[in-house]
Write a protein that holds these residues in place. Sequence first.
Motif, PDB file in Angstrom:
ATOM      1  N   PRO A  55      -9.746  68.778 -27.861  1.00  0.00           N
ATOM      2  CA  PRO A  55      -8.305  68.715 -28.142  1.00  0.00           C
ATOM      3  C   PRO A  55      -7.474  69.302 -26.995  1.00  0.00           C
ATOM      4  O   PRO A  55      -6.403  68.787 -26.677  1.00  0.00           O
ATOM      5  N   THR A  56      -7.971  70.347 -26.363  1.00  0.00           N
ATOM      6  CA  THR A  56      -7.241  70.943 -25.237  1.00  0.00           C
ATOM      7  C   THR A  56      -7.089  69.942 -24.104  1.00  0.00           C
ATOM      8  O   THR A  56      -6.012  69.814 -23.500  1.00  0.00           O
ATOM      9  N   GLU A  57      -8.146  69.206 -23.816  1.00  0.00           N
ATOM     10  CA  GLU A  57      -8.082  68.185 -22.767  1.00  0.00           C
ATOM     11  C   GLU A  57      -7.075  67.095 -23.138  1.00  0.00           C
ATOM     12  O   GLU A  57      -6.312  66.620 -22.298  1.00  0.00           O
ATOM     13  N   LEU A  58      -7.047  66.711 -24.395  1.00  0.00           N
ATOM     14  CA  LEU A  58      -6.072  65.726 -24.861  1.00  0.00           C
ATOM     15  C   LEU A  58      -4.652  66.223 -24.603  1.00  0.00           C
ATOM     16  O   LEU A  58      -3.826  65.500 -24.048  1.00  0.00           O
ATOM     17  N   LEU A  59      -4.387  67.461 -24.987  1.00  0.00           N
ATOM     18  CA  LEU A  59      -3.046  68.027 -24.789  1.00  0.00           C
ATOM     19  C   LEU A  59      -2.705  68.173 -23.313  1.00  0.00           C
ATOM     20  O   LEU A  59      -1.571  67.905 -22.902  1.00  0.00           O
ATOM     21  N   ASP A  60      -3.670  68.587 -22.509  1.00  0.00           N
ATOM     22  CA  ASP A  60      -3.427  68.795 -21.083  1.00  0.00           C
ATOM     23  C   ASP A  60      -3.127  67.501 -20.333  1.00  0.00           C
ATOM     24  O   ASP A  60      -2.424  67.517 -19.326  1.00  0.00           O
ATOM     25  N   HIS A  61      -3.662  66.376 -20.815  1.00  0.00           N
ATOM     26  CA  HIS A  61      -3.524  65.114 -20.090  1.00  0.00           C
ATOM     27  C   HIS A  61      -2.543  64.135 -20.719  1.00  0.00           C
ATOM     28  O   HIS A  61      -2.412  63.007 -20.244  1.00  0.00           O
ATOM     29  N   SER A  62      -1.851  64.542 -21.761  1.00  0.00           N
ATOM     30  CA  SER A  62      -0.913  63.645 -22.452  1.00  0.00           C
ATOM     31  C   SER A  62       0.524  64.076 -22.208  1.00  0.00           C
ATOM     32  O   SER A  62       0.844  65.266 -22.245  1.00  0.00           O
ATOM     33  N   ASP A  63       1.376  63.073 -21.962  1.00  0.00           N
ATOM     34  CA  ASP A  63       2.812  63.333 -21.859  1.00  0.00           C
ATOM     35  C   ASP A  63       3.442  63.375 -23.248  1.00  0.00           C
ATOM     36  O   ASP A  63       4.408  64.089 -23.487  1.00  0.00           O
ATOM     37  N   ILE A  64       2.878  62.587 -24.148  1.00  0.00           N
ATOM     38  CA  ILE A  64       3.357  62.495 -25.526  1.00  0.00           C
ATOM     39  C   ILE A  64       2.129  62.590 -26.428  1.00  0.00           C
ATOM     40  O   ILE A  64       1.110  61.955 -26.149  1.00  0.00           O
ATOM     41  N   VAL A  65       2.215  63.357 -27.505  1.00  0.00           N
ATOM     42  CA  VAL A  65       1.113  63.457 -28.454  1.00  0.00           C
ATOM     43  C   VAL A  65       1.639  63.074 -29.833  1.00  0.00           C
ATOM     44  O   VAL A  65       2.673  63.568 -30.270  1.00  0.00           O
ATOM     45  N   MET A  66       0.910  62.170 -30.480  1.00  0.00           N
ATOM     46  CA  MET A  66       1.277  61.744 -31.833  1.00  0.00           C
ATOM     47  C   MET A  66       0.168  62.130 -32.794  1.00  0.00           C
ATOM     48  O   MET A  66      -1.012  62.031 -32.461  1.00  0.00           O
ATOM     49  N   SER A  67       0.570  62.579 -33.947  1.00  0.00           N
ATOM     50  CA  SER A  67      -0.379  62.916 -34.999  1.00  0.00           C
ATOM     51  C   SER A  67      -0.007  62.126 -36.240  1.00  0.00           C
ATOM     52  O   SER A  67       1.070  62.314 -36.792  1.00  0.00           O
ATOM     53  N   LEU A  68      -0.894  61.233 -36.628  1.00  0.00           N
ATOM     54  CA  LEU A  68      -0.688  60.445 -37.836  1.00  0.00           C
ATOM     55  C   LEU A  68      -1.845  60.733 -38.771  1.00  0.00           C
ATOM     56  O   LEU A  68      -3.005  60.597 -38.383  1.00  0.00           O
ATOM     57  N   CYS A  69      -1.525  61.144 -39.966  1.00  0.00           N
ATOM     58  CA  CYS A  69      -2.575  61.436 -40.934  1.00  0.00           C
ATOM     59  C   CYS A  69      -2.026  61.198 -42.334  1.00  0.00           C
ATOM     60  O   CYS A  69      -0.814  61.137 -42.527  1.00  0.00           O
ATOM     61  N   PRO A  70      -2.903  61.068 -43.300  1.00  0.00           N
ATOM     62  CA  PRO A  70      -2.456  60.904 -44.675  1.00  0.00           C
ATOM     63  C   PRO A  70      -1.625  62.115 -45.116  1.00  0.00           C
ATOM     64  O   PRO A  70      -1.908  63.253 -44.687  1.00  0.00           O
ATOM     65  N   PRO A  71      -0.620  61.923 -45.946  1.00  0.00           N
ATOM     66  CA  PRO A  71       0.221  63.034 -46.381  1.00  0.00           C
ATOM     67  C   PRO A  71      -0.565  64.194 -46.964  1.00  0.00           C
ATOM     68  O   PRO A  71      -0.225  65.364 -46.733  1.00  0.00           O
ATOM     69  N   ALA A  72      -1.658  63.931 -47.647  1.00  0.00           N
ATOM     70  CA  ALA A  72      -2.449  65.008 -48.252  1.00  0.00           C
ATOM     71  C   ALA A  72      -3.088  65.915 -47.206  1.00  0.00           C
ATOM     72  O   ALA A  72      -3.382  67.064 -47.485  1.00  0.00           O
ATOM     73  N   ALA A  73      -3.272  65.424 -45.987  1.00  0.00           N
ATOM     74  CA  ALA A  73      -3.895  66.209 -44.931  1.00  0.00           C
ATOM     75  C   ALA A  73      -2.881  66.877 -43.996  1.00  0.00           C
ATOM     76  O   ALA A  73      -3.238  67.699 -43.170  1.00  0.00           O
ATOM     77  N   ALA A  74      -1.616  66.536 -44.145  1.00  0.00           N
ATOM     78  CA  ALA A  74      -0.603  66.992 -43.195  1.00  0.00           C
ATOM     79  C   ALA A  74      -0.433  68.506 -43.151  1.00  0.00           C
ATOM     80  O   ALA A  74      -0.341  69.094 -42.066  1.00  0.00           O
ATOM     81  N   GLU A  75      -0.393  69.148 -44.285  1.00  0.00           N
ATOM     82  CA  GLU A  75      -0.192  70.601 -44.299  1.00  0.00           C
ATOM     83  C   GLU A  75      -1.342  71.325 -43.619  1.00  0.00           C
ATOM     84  O   GLU A  75      -1.129  72.220 -42.806  1.00  0.00           O
ATOM     85  N   GLU A  76      -2.569  70.932 -43.925  1.00  0.00           N
ATOM     86  CA  GLU A  76      -3.731  71.577 -43.298  1.00  0.00           C
ATOM     87  C   GLU A  76      -3.737  71.326 -41.782  1.00  0.00           C
ATOM     88  O   GLU A  76      -4.025  72.228 -41.010  1.00  0.00           O
TER      89      GLU A  76
END
Length: 78
Positions: A55-76
């Motif tokens: 995940p750190t590599e993803l963040l380090d190499h991305s200009d934009i990061v999107m997180s899409l997940c089911p609503p039940a998983a969003a809080e966690e």
Amino acid sequence: MDQPTVGILHPGSMGAAVAACAATNATSVLWCADERSPATTARAERFGLSGVATPTELLDHSDIVMSLCPPAAAEELA
């Protein structure tokens, strides 16, 4: 910024579809296979996403990061 690099945290069925759309205007679309299922890996490959190791590599190499997940998983996830 001409074409950004986009990171997708969860390329599930919805996330992979969004990633495919993002790929039309991005230099590349990254995802992280860490702790992801074989089905997610297959989806990411099918949509041409580029894998990174952590995940750190993803963040380090991305200009934009999107997180899409089911609503039940969003809080966690948050």
